[in-house]
Enzyme design. Structure first.
Site, short mmCIF file in Angstrom:
data_model
loop_
_atom_site.label_atom_id
_atom_site.label_comp_id
_atom_site.label_asym_id
_atom_site.label_seq_id
_atom_site.Cartn_x
_atom_site.Cartn_y
_atom_site.Cartn_z
N ASP A 1 0.79 -1.23 0.00
CA ASP A 1 0.00 0.00 0.00
C ASP A 1 0.82 1.28 0.00
OD1 ASP A 1 -2.60 1.34 0.43
OD2 ASP A 1 -1.73 1.86 2.36
N ASP B 1 4.60 0.49 4.10
CA ASP B 1 4.47 -0.75 4.87
C ASP B 1 4.30 -1.93 3.92
OD1 ASP B 1 1.99 -0.18 3.90
OD2 ASP B 1 0.95 -0.22 5.82
N TYR C 1 -7.95 2.26 7.18
CA TYR C 1 -8.80 2.84 6.13
C TYR C 1 -10.25 2.70 6.58
CZ TYR C 1 -4.72 3.23 3.18
OH TYR C 1 -3.49 3.60 2.69
N GLU D 1 5.82 9.76 3.67
CA GLU D 1 5.48 8.43 3.16
C GLU D 1 4.79 8.53 1.79
OE1 GLU D 1 2.88 6.16 5.76
OE2 GLU D 1 3.53 4.26 4.85
#
Ligand SMILES: *[C@@H]1O[C@H](CO)[C@@H](O)[C@H](O)[C@H]1NC(C)=O
Ligand SMILES: *[C@@H]1O[C@H](CO)[C@@H](O)[C@H](O)[C@H]1NC(C)=O
Ligand SMILES: *[C@@H]1O[C@H](CO)[C@@H](O)[C@H](O)[C@H]1NC(C)=O
Length: 488
Positions: free
Chosen positions: A84, A87, A232, A470
């Site tokens: 994703d 990670d 999410y 990120e």
């Protein structure tokens, strides 16, 4: 000539110097970037996110095969797909959104992308995700939606090639539905079926069949998706995904059933101020506005709603305008904000193009008026900001330009490659030796777009600062959709 240029004529040397130093970054208004290069890099990023067995054509060489037994806990094959973000979890819901965005871009800018030799690469990036969704859709009413225990994964700092955290499986079924995840998967496969329509007819047909089946499952067993929460969580409900999926299915199949569906549920549509992994109303509205201009005048609700979005995004567009930084970047949220800047500009580019195709000059926002070229110019300013036209004069894409983020919050990028350092790097070892290291990442994850600067246009480039440092797949996909509009 711009204002600071005119000042040269009369100001003293000292004053000119001050003028040029303070407004230097904005002064060269005509500065252009190599958008083909940026597009190529943004697409390359997806190869670095690949999970599973890597093909011979893999260009990101510091990555190796990983997670080859995903799915084995329940005897299904869930190898492949994308990690994703920084990670090693495979979250099916945002992954599907990524595939939808990449497919939309491919469909809309095929000629341009081909002219800069990126079409094959972009199609591969669509297929890598679409194949995984097909694999995860094991029966008409069963879809695997996540591989990997997110808490377990986040506690460790490990390369995907030697991770040993639980690869827990999550799925949706009639008893435990998740309409958002099923409908987004349907949208992704319908969009991908258009990408492969003339390339591989059998594959395209298969994608469309699965899409229809997923849509039926999503619509018939309605229930909000919560399995990937708190990572999410659905805030916008599932009506946006259902409209978005039906709009894609209509575009892919031209079956009037789907047009009837969006019409009879048009009151779900709302004017919004974001386009994101959670909220897809604007995407559906844009697709349906294209149909409006092709003659389906009963779709005017969608046109009104997307124009209301555009009025919020455009500078001076009205009272509920979205905040911008002093440097001009759209600023919705102080976490992965470049997702919103990129996805908004993607919609602006698409909208400006569809106005042009419909021979419509522009749109009204109250007493203001924005031509399609003005809309496009503003969208371009967001891409340019990301590539380096900003107060820090840095690129927020790794590997682009000469100043970019060095401490990407990304496990695989921040630990030496398995090819250079074959000894296993364990959970805590990764954290102490690499996560906390002050050094730049050893593997340059070319093309990654980071979360981006804060409201003051500042960026600290710290690995621990995941909100700003990120990358995520859907952020890169939205950037691909923006920069593709600028090539050729
Ligand atoms: C832009 O980048 C592409 C891809 O890296 C490269 O082939 C091309 O020569 C560059 N164009 C210019 C004008 O530098
Ligand atoms: C496509 O599918 C048809 C019918 O199933 C099959 O006969 C054909 O060989 C397939 N074509 C390719 C290129 O796989
Ligand atoms: C909407 O418009 C299309 C084409 O103009 C038409 O075929 C369709 O029947 C209309 N649907 C409704 C519910 O009015």
């Amino acid at each position: 000539m711009d204002q600071s240029g005119r000042l040269v004529i009369w100001c003293t040397w000292i004053l000119c110097n001050v003028v040029f130093t303070t407004s230097d970054w904005a002064a060269d208004l005509d500065r252009t970037f190599n958008y083909s290069d940026a597009l190529g890099k943004a697409v390359l990023f997806f190869e670095g996110q690949r999970s599973g067995k890597l093909p011979k054509t893999q260009r990101v060489k510091w990555r190796g095969d990983s997670a080859l037994s995903d799915g084995s806990y329940e005897n299904v094959n869930l190898v492949g797909g994308y990690y994703d973000a920084g990670d090693n979890v495979k979250f099916g819901w945002p992954m599907a959104f990524t595939v939808t965005l990449l497919s939309w871009t491919t469909v809309e800018y095929e000629k341009e992308i081909k002219s800069v030799m990126q079409l094959e690469h972009l199609r591969s990036s669509v297929r890598w995700g679409a194949d995984f969704i097909l694999r995860a859709h094991v029966s008409p009413t069963t879809l695997y939606t996540q591989v990997g225990d997110a808490n377990g994964d986040h506690q460790c700092w490990e390369r995907p090639e030697d991770m040993d955290t639980p690869r827990t499986l999550y799925k949706i079924t009639p008893d435990s539905p998740g309409t958002e995840a099923a409908a987004e998967a349907a949208a992704a496969l319908a969009a991908a079926s258009i990408v492969f329509n003339h390339v591989n007819t059998n594959y395209s047909r298969k994608l469309l069949q699965h899409s229809k089946s997923l849509f039926e499952f999503a619509d018939k067993f309605r229930g909000s998706y919560s399995a990937s929460c708190p990572f999410y969580c659905s805030y916008s409900g599932y009506q946006d995904e259902l409209l978005w999926a039906a709009a894609w299915l209509y575009k892919a199949s031209r079956n009037m059933k789907y047009l009837g569906y969006v019409l009879s549920n048009q009151w779900w549509s709302q004017p919004t101020s974001e386009f994101s992994w959670d909220n897809k109303f604007v995407g559906a509205q844009t697709l349906l506005t294209k149909e409006f201009y092709k003659g389906k005048k009963n779709l005017s609700k969608f046109k009104n709603d997307v124009e209301s979005f555009i009025c919020k995004v455009m500078p001076d567009g009205g009272s509920s305008e979205i905040l911008r930084t002093n440097g001009g970047l759209l600023f919705l949220r102080d976490s992965s904000n470049l997702q919103y800047a990129s996805s908004s500009s993607m919609v602006l580019f698409m909208y400006s193009k569809l106005l042009k195709q419909a021979d419509i000059h522009g749109i009204h926002c109250g007493s203001k008026y924005f031509s399609s070229s003005r809309i496009k110019t503003f969208a371009k300013s967001q891409v340019d900001y990301i590539l380096g036209k900003n107060p820090l004069k840095m690129s927020y894409m790794v590997g682009f330009g000469n100043k970019y983020p060095l401490q990407l919050h990304h496990r695989a990028s921040s630990i030496p490659s398995i090819k250079a350092h074959s000894t296993k790097v364990g959970c805590d070892d990764g954290r102490s030796s690499y996560f906390y290291s002050k050094d730049p990442n050893p593997n340059i994850h070319i093309g990654s777009i980071v979360g981006g600067p804060d409201l003051n246009d500042q960026f600290s480039d710290l690995r621990s600062d995941y909100s700003h440092s990120e990358p995520t797949t859907y952020m890169n996909a939205a950037f691909v959709g923006s920069v593709a509009a600028l090539v050729a």
